[in-house]
Design a protein around this motif. Structure first.
Motif, PDB file in Angstrom:
ATOM      1  N   GLN A  95      54.626  45.879  45.350  1.00 24.95           N
ATOM      2  CA  GLN A  95      54.727  47.165  44.653  1.00 24.95           C
ATOM      3  C   GLN A  95      55.017  48.280  45.663  1.00 24.95           C
ATOM      4  OE1 GLN A  95      52.342  44.725  43.624  1.00 24.95           O
ATOM      5  NE2 GLN A  95      54.016  44.386  42.170  1.00 24.95           N
ATOM      6  N   PHE A 140      46.693  52.665  45.139  1.00 24.53           N
ATOM      7  CA  PHE A 140      46.513  51.293  44.659  1.00 24.53           C
ATOM      8  C   PHE A 140      45.109  50.773  44.989  1.00 24.53           C
ATOM      9  CE2 PHE A 140      51.071  51.822  45.338  1.00 24.53           C
ATOM     10  CZ  PHE A 140      51.624  51.231  44.213  1.00 24.53           C
ATOM     11  N   ASN A 148      56.879  45.751  38.236  1.00 23.31           N
ATOM     12  CA  ASN A 148      57.509  46.928  38.833  1.00 23.31           C
ATOM     13  C   ASN A 148      58.405  47.647  37.829  1.00 23.31           C
ATOM     14  OD1 ASN A 148      56.223  46.303  41.213  1.00 23.31           O
ATOM     15  ND2 ASN A 148      58.033  45.458  42.215  1.00 23.31           N
ATOM     16  N   CYS A 175      52.986  55.743  48.954  1.00 25.11           N
ATOM     17  CA  CYS A 175      52.107  54.671  48.455  1.00 25.11           C
ATOM     18  C   CYS A 175      50.900  54.499  49.378  1.00 25.11           C
ATOM     19  CB  CYS A 175      52.883  53.360  48.368  1.00 25.11           C
ATOM     20  SG  CYS A 175      54.238  53.419  47.168  1.00 25.11           S
ATOM     21  N   PRO A 181      50.571  41.625  39.986  1.00 28.34           N
ATOM     22  CA  PRO A 181      51.389  42.122  41.100  1.00 28.34           C
ATOM     23  C   PRO A 181      51.971  41.004  41.956  1.00 28.34           C
ATOM     24  CG  PRO A 181      49.334  43.363  40.956  1.00 28.34           C
ATOM     25  CD  PRO A 181      49.201  42.187  40.042  1.00 28.34           C
ATOM     26  N   PRO A 241      55.940  40.137  40.061  1.00 31.25           N
ATOM     27  CA  PRO A 241      56.131  41.477  40.625  1.00 31.25           C
ATOM     28  C   PRO A 241      57.322  42.235  40.038  1.00 31.25           C
ATOM     29  CG  PRO A 241      56.696  39.786  42.241  1.00 31.25           C
ATOM     30  CD  PRO A 241      56.032  39.091  41.107  1.00 31.25           C
ATOM     31  N   TYR A 261      49.124  44.382  46.719  1.00 26.16           N
ATOM     32  CA  TYR A 261      50.189  45.260  46.227  1.00 26.16           C
ATOM     33  C   TYR A 261      51.395  45.351  47.162  1.00 26.16           C
ATOM     34  CZ  TYR A 261      46.764  47.014  42.830  1.00 26.16           C
ATOM     35  OH  TYR A 261      45.850  47.136  41.810  1.00 26.16           O
ATOM     36  N   ALA A 299      47.338  52.351  49.716  1.00 22.73           N
ATOM     37  CA  ALA A 299      46.486  51.253  49.253  1.00 22.73           C
ATOM     38  C   ALA A 299      45.255  51.204  50.152  1.00 22.73           C
ATOM     39  CB  ALA A 299      47.239  49.927  49.309  1.00 22.73           C
ATOM     40  N   SER A 318      46.665  38.113  38.096  1.00 21.94           N
ATOM     41  CA  SER A 318      47.178  38.761  39.318  1.00 21.94           C
ATOM     42  C   SER A 318      48.651  39.118  39.155  1.00 21.94           C
ATOM     43  CB  SER A 318      46.975  37.846  40.531  1.00 21.94           C
ATOM     44  OG  SER A 318      45.611  37.505  40.689  1.00 21.94           O
ATOM     45  N   HIS A 369      42.651  47.445  44.594  1.00 16.21           N
ATOM     46  CA  HIS A 369      42.761  45.998  44.394  1.00 16.21           C
ATOM     47  C   HIS A 369      41.639  45.412  43.531  1.00 16.21           C
ATOM     48  CE1 HIS A 369      39.453  44.995  47.183  1.00 16.21           C
ATOM     49  NE2 HIS A 369      39.899  46.005  47.924  1.00 16.21           N
ATOM     50  N   THR A 414      44.408  45.284  50.293  1.00  7.63           N
ATOM     51  CA  THR A 414      45.662  46.022  50.153  1.00  7.63           C
ATOM     52  C   THR A 414      46.868  45.101  49.947  1.00  7.63           C
ATOM     53  OG1 THR A 414      45.982  46.015  52.556  1.00  7.63           O
ATOM     54  CG2 THR A 414      44.843  47.923  51.627  1.00  7.63           C
TER      55      THR A 414
END
Length: 277
Positions: free
Chosen positions: A48, A34, A265, A58, A257, A261, A45, A60, A255, A36, A42
């Protein structure tokens, strides 16, 4: 605090399953990386990562000059940031990942896909664009740069919020606390880091003409209230990347995320299921 020294910068990252690195390849979860957008980190997210971490590793990270990464004197152009992302994957010995990039992270993701498609299993572009900054928007960002220089990020953060978020989020009284939380995130930006990162964004070159080279499975997502990178920008990338999928997130600005969300997702999950299948 997980930090890696990459290309002369101390880069902060978060890894939901670092123990996966010690498993045989066939037992490892697929990786999602991820990246940004400008002035975030970070934390953009969090929802997510929470959603996907049962099935994915995951990762980030914070770009140099932002979040918890080092504020360096140089290296803020999009190609250098793409090299940082590539170096991160190599340092963590990630052979393949699903690369998720929002806005500035999306500019970087496209360049990673062009430079090192072998490292990507898919490309997920959120609220981003492939063209150079328009003269009109560039002038607006240059005003923002001057304000950051003279006043600092904290003093102008309230004026930045309507750029980052759509009307639905901004006018929803039930999300007032969320608004305050994200306003505080903005205020924490270092003046020098924010200015250097912004210059990197507004001086980027176009990659739209090169996007037909991308043959990876690609998902392009845009909020229907996104002002900095509206639907038209997403559509251009969609037409340029053969076989790409385009999804519009309702009631979301720049934005997605954070603003929507659950919608996001679900869209990403559906796409990844198709990619893996």
């Amino acid at each position: 605090m997980p930090i890696l020294s990459l290309n002369g910068a101390e880069i902060y990252y978060e890894d939901s399953a670092p123990e996966q690195a010690n498993l045989p390849p066939e037992q490892q979860k697929p990786v999602m990386l991820f990246a940004h957008g400008l002035l975030w980190g970070t934390h953009l997210y969090d929802k997510q990562v929470e959603h996907f971490k049962p099935d994915y590793r995951c990762i980030a990270f914070d770009f140099r000059g932002q979040g918890k990464s080092e504020i360096t004197k140089s290296g803020y152009d999009m190609d250098s940031l793409a090299d940082d992302a590539i170096a991160l994957l190599e340092a963590l010995q990630i052979k393949k990942c699903h690369f998720v990039g929002l806005s500035m992270g999306g500019y970087v993701a496209q360049r990673v896909a062009l430079k090192r498609p072998d490292l990507l299993q898919s490309l997920i572009l959120l609220d981003t664009a492939a063209e150079a900054e328009s003269p009109e928007k560039k002038a607006g960002y240059e005003k923002l740069l001057k304000a950051i220089h003279w006043l600092g990020v904290k003093r102008i953060s309230k004026k930045v919020m309507p750029i980052m978020f759509g009307e639905t989020f901004l006018n929803d009284k039930s999300r007032k606390q969320e608004y305050k939380t994200w306003l505080e995130h903005l205020k924490r930006n270092d003046k020098k880091g924010a200015a250097r990162a912004t210059i990197g964004v507004i001086e980027r070159d176009e990659v739209l003409s090169r996007l037909p080279q991308i043959t990876l499975p690609t998902l392009i997502v845009v909020g229907d209230e996104d002002k900095p990178t509206p639907y038209e920008e997403a559509q251009k990338m969609h037409f340029a990347i053969s076989g790409s999928k385009l999804a519009v997130i309702k009631h979301s600005g720049h934005s997605t995320p954070v603003e929507q969300p659950e919608q996001l997702n679900e869209v990403i999950s559906t796409f990844l299921t198709q990619v893996i299948a």
